[in-house]
Design a protein around this motif. Structure first.
Motif, mmCIF file in Angstrom:
data_model
loop_
_atom_site.group_PDB
_atom_site.id
_atom_site.type_symbol
_atom_site.label_atom_id
_atom_site.label_comp_id
_atom_site.label_asym_id
_atom_site.label_seq_id
_atom_site.Cartn_x
_atom_site.Cartn_y
_atom_site.Cartn_z
ATOM 1 N N ARG A 42 -3.249 -16.037 -18.594
ATOM 2 C CA ARG A 42 -2.886 -15.521 -18.926
ATOM 3 C C ARG A 42 -3.407 -14.370 -18.007
ATOM 4 N N ARG A 43 -4.479 -13.395 -18.188
ATOM 5 C CA ARG A 43 -3.870 -12.293 -17.037
ATOM 6 C C ARG A 43 -4.567 -12.709 -16.377
ATOM 7 N N LEU A 44 -4.993 -14.103 -15.348
ATOM 8 C CA LEU A 44 -5.029 -14.266 -14.414
ATOM 9 C C LEU A 44 -3.007 -14.193 -13.776
ATOM 10 N N ALA A 45 -2.775 -15.023 -14.029
ATOM 11 C CA ALA A 45 -1.234 -15.239 -13.720
ATOM 12 C C ALA A 45 -0.261 -14.181 -13.983
ATOM 13 N N LEU A 46 -1.003 -13.074 -14.432
ATOM 14 C CA LEU A 46 0.246 -11.987 -14.647
ATOM 15 C C LEU A 46 -0.861 -11.135 -13.537
ATOM 16 N N ALA A 47 -1.985 -11.198 -13.155
ATOM 17 C CA ALA A 47 -2.851 -10.323 -12.235
ATOM 18 C C ALA A 47 -1.663 -10.706 -10.693
ATOM 19 N N ILE A 48 -1.838 -11.908 -10.873
ATOM 20 C CA ILE A 48 -1.154 -12.954 -9.889
ATOM 21 C C ILE A 48 0.404 -12.640 -9.243
ATOM 22 N N GLN A 49 0.479 -12.223 -10.916
ATOM 23 C CA GLN A 49 2.986 -11.851 -10.229
ATOM 24 C C GLN A 49 2.754 -9.462 -10.083
ATOM 25 N N LEU A 50 1.230 -9.768 -10.842
ATOM 26 C CA LEU A 50 0.953 -8.240 -10.282
ATOM 27 C C LEU A 50 1.183 -7.720 -8.877
ATOM 28 N N VAL A 51 0.658 -8.652 -7.865
ATOM 29 C CA VAL A 51 -0.039 -8.475 -6.712
ATOM 30 C C VAL A 51 1.389 -8.160 -5.930
#
Ligand SMILES: Nc1ncnc2c1ncn2[C@@H]1O[C@H](COP(=O)(O)OP(=O)(O)OP(=O)(O)O)[C@@H](O)[C@H]1O
Length: 256
Positions: A167-176
């Motif tokens: 979940r955090r990885l997916a969020l981080a990808i979107q935050l880029v």
């Protein structure tokens, strides 16, 4: 959806400033994101609002609308939550907001307001590339074979991460891409209490800089679970709506 370049771009953030101790619960890379100093992030001096007006959607080749004149607005840097029963149309709305489908009628815009509280310019359509979306099962969209999260080996297979880290990885990808609107579909579902607490703290941190819309289920059969999740999110929620069967949205307090 999630490309190798997105994941590579994510590594770019590894070198940013040390995390604020108050956010040290975050995975290092996410907590390192420094929005205020980011070149691509501009703080808007006037108030702006994400506005959905009279959106209806009828899938091509079908006879009935899945969404009926859906309207709501969410001011920048606020947190909205849409809940509703399975099949009511929440995912359909998400897909429209993310630009994956086009509304049959209605508009999805950013409206800027001046200091006098009146629109300062005509509404602007919300470009789909300005919307970040984290799906309920983000691992379905991982296409790369390594991660790049600080604290996790670069060559780690993302599919091998725990649910919370996926979940955090997916969020981080979107935050880029530093989205204007960040949409999360069931961000707490399937996580244990510790991972849920971490995600809630992370969302609280992100709310200072981003407009966030969460979609959550409200199933009678799992009412107790829904209530726990709503209670955990309640402190963050500025506005909430219920999606009723047939795709009708109305403002409603969280059922906690
Ligand atoms: N392309 C389509 N064509 C016809 N009907 C569709 C299409 N996509 C979804 N539906 C129907 O629209 C309704 C709303 O579906 P949607 O997935 O948006 O609901 P939901 O609220 O997200 O449900 P859940 O909480 O189970 O994810 C459902 O009855 C679904 O079967």
């Amino acid at each position: 959806m999630v490309s190798t370049s997105s994941v590579s771009g994510f590594k770019f953030f590894n070198g940013l400033k040390e995390p604020d101790p108050s956010t040290s619960f975050l995975p290092t890379t996410i907590s390192s994101l420094n929005f205020r100093k980011s070149k691509s992030f501009t703080i808007k001096c006037n108030y702006s609002c994400f506005e959905v007006k009279g959106v209806s959607y009828q899938p091509p080749g079908t006879q009935h609308s899945l969404l009926n004149e859906v309207s709501f607005s969410l001011p920048e840097k606020s947190f909205g939550l849409i809940f509703g029963r399975s099949g009511s149309g929440k995912t359909t709305l998400l897909q429209l907001l993310a630009g994956l489908s086009k509304p049959t009628s209605g508009s999805i815009c950013i409206q800027r307001y001046g200091n006098d509280g009146h629109p300062s310019q005509p509404p602007e359509p919300l470009p789909s590339e300005r919307v970040g979306i984290v799906f309920q099962f983000p691992e379905r969209y991982f296409v790369a074979d390594n991660v790049g999260l600080n604290g996790i080996l670069l060559d780690k297979d993302p599919q091998s991460l725990s649910g919370g880290y996926k979940r955090r990885l997916a969020l981080a990808i979107q935050l880029v891409q530093i989205p204007d609107l960040l949409i999360l579909d069931e961000p707490l579902a399937g996580l244990d209490w510790k991972a849920r607490a971490d995600v809630v703290k992370l969302l609280k941190h992100l709310k200072k800089e981003l407009t966030i819309l969460v979609v959550s289920h409200d199933l009678n059969s799992t009412y107790a679970t829904s209530t726990v999740i709503f209670r955990e999110l309640a402190g963050l929620v500025d506005r909430s709506w219920v999606m009723e069967m047939g795709g009708n949205l109305r403002e409603e307090q969280l059922p906690i």
